[in-house]
Design a protein around this motif. Sequence first.
Motif, mmCIF file in Angstrom:
data_model
loop_
_atom_site.group_PDB
_atom_site.id
_atom_site.type_symbol
_atom_site.label_atom_id
_atom_site.label_comp_id
_atom_site.label_asym_id
_atom_site.label_seq_id
_atom_site.Cartn_x
_atom_site.Cartn_y
_atom_site.Cartn_z
ATOM 1 N N LEU A 181 1.055 13.439 2.117
ATOM 2 C CA LEU A 181 -0.014 14.097 1.356
ATOM 3 C C LEU A 181 -0.534 15.331 2.080
ATOM 4 C CD1 LEU A 181 -1.974 10.938 0.152
ATOM 5 C CD2 LEU A 181 -0.271 12.259 -1.101
ATOM 6 N N LYS A 192 1.616 18.174 1.576
ATOM 7 C CA LYS A 192 1.737 18.470 0.150
ATOM 8 C C LYS A 192 3.133 18.165 -0.392
ATOM 9 C CE LYS A 192 -2.127 21.642 -0.052
ATOM 10 N NZ LYS A 192 -3.054 20.637 0.318
ATOM 11 N N ASN A 224 4.653 9.631 -5.224
ATOM 12 C CA ASN A 224 4.253 8.882 -6.408
ATOM 13 C C ASN A 224 3.723 7.530 -5.936
ATOM 14 O OD1 ASN A 224 5.363 10.826 -8.388
ATOM 15 N ND2 ASN A 224 7.271 10.268 -7.396
ATOM 16 N N PRO A 275 -5.930 9.630 -3.025
ATOM 17 C CA PRO A 275 -5.983 10.684 -4.039
ATOM 18 C C PRO A 275 -4.685 10.778 -4.856
ATOM 19 C CG PRO A 275 -6.911 11.471 -1.982
ATOM 20 C CD PRO A 275 -6.298 10.118 -1.700
ATOM 21 N N ASN A 276 -4.851 10.882 -6.161
ATOM 22 C CA ASN A 276 -3.764 11.014 -7.136
ATOM 23 C C ASN A 276 -2.909 9.766 -7.316
ATOM 24 O OD1 ASN A 276 -4.450 13.730 -7.770
ATOM 25 N ND2 ASN A 276 -3.452 14.362 -5.873
ATOM 26 N N ILE A 296 -1.737 6.365 -8.927
ATOM 27 C CA ILE A 296 -1.825 5.800 -10.270
ATOM 28 C C ILE A 296 -2.311 4.361 -10.109
ATOM 29 C CG2 ILE A 296 -0.497 5.136 -12.316
ATOM 30 C CD1 ILE A 296 1.599 7.273 -11.361
ATOM 31 N N GLU A 325 -10.476 8.799 -3.051
ATOM 32 C CA GLU A 325 -11.247 9.374 -4.176
ATOM 33 C C GLU A 325 -11.829 8.266 -5.014
ATOM 34 O OE1 GLU A 325 -8.403 11.757 -6.401
ATOM 35 O OE2 GLU A 325 -7.581 10.000 -7.359
#
Length: 98
Positions: free
Chosen positions: A13, A16, A20, A36-37, A39, A98
């Motif tokens: 992360l 960058k 998934n 973060p991000n 699912i 998050e």
Amino acid sequence: MKQVTPQEVEMLLTNKQPANIIDVREVDEVKTGKIPNAIHIPLGLLEFRMHELDKSKEYIMVCRSGGRSSMAFKLLENHGYKVINMSGGMLEWKGPVE
């Protein structure tokens, strides 16, 4: 079982790189924070929602300590998905949430 450490996921992360991540914890657990991000698909719903996933992608499975993500790993692997288990789970995660 293919595994990755929380530190390796954090490095992906930070750099960058595409990652998934699927968090299989329950709703109340995710309220305390998730990667973060990631699912969110609770383990109990994964069998019914796996059709939403792309078999050409590799998924990193995450839970609180690594047990449920191991079960998720086996379920998805048995259905032809490319998966990695994050050892230690969120208990070992030191990165942002998050």
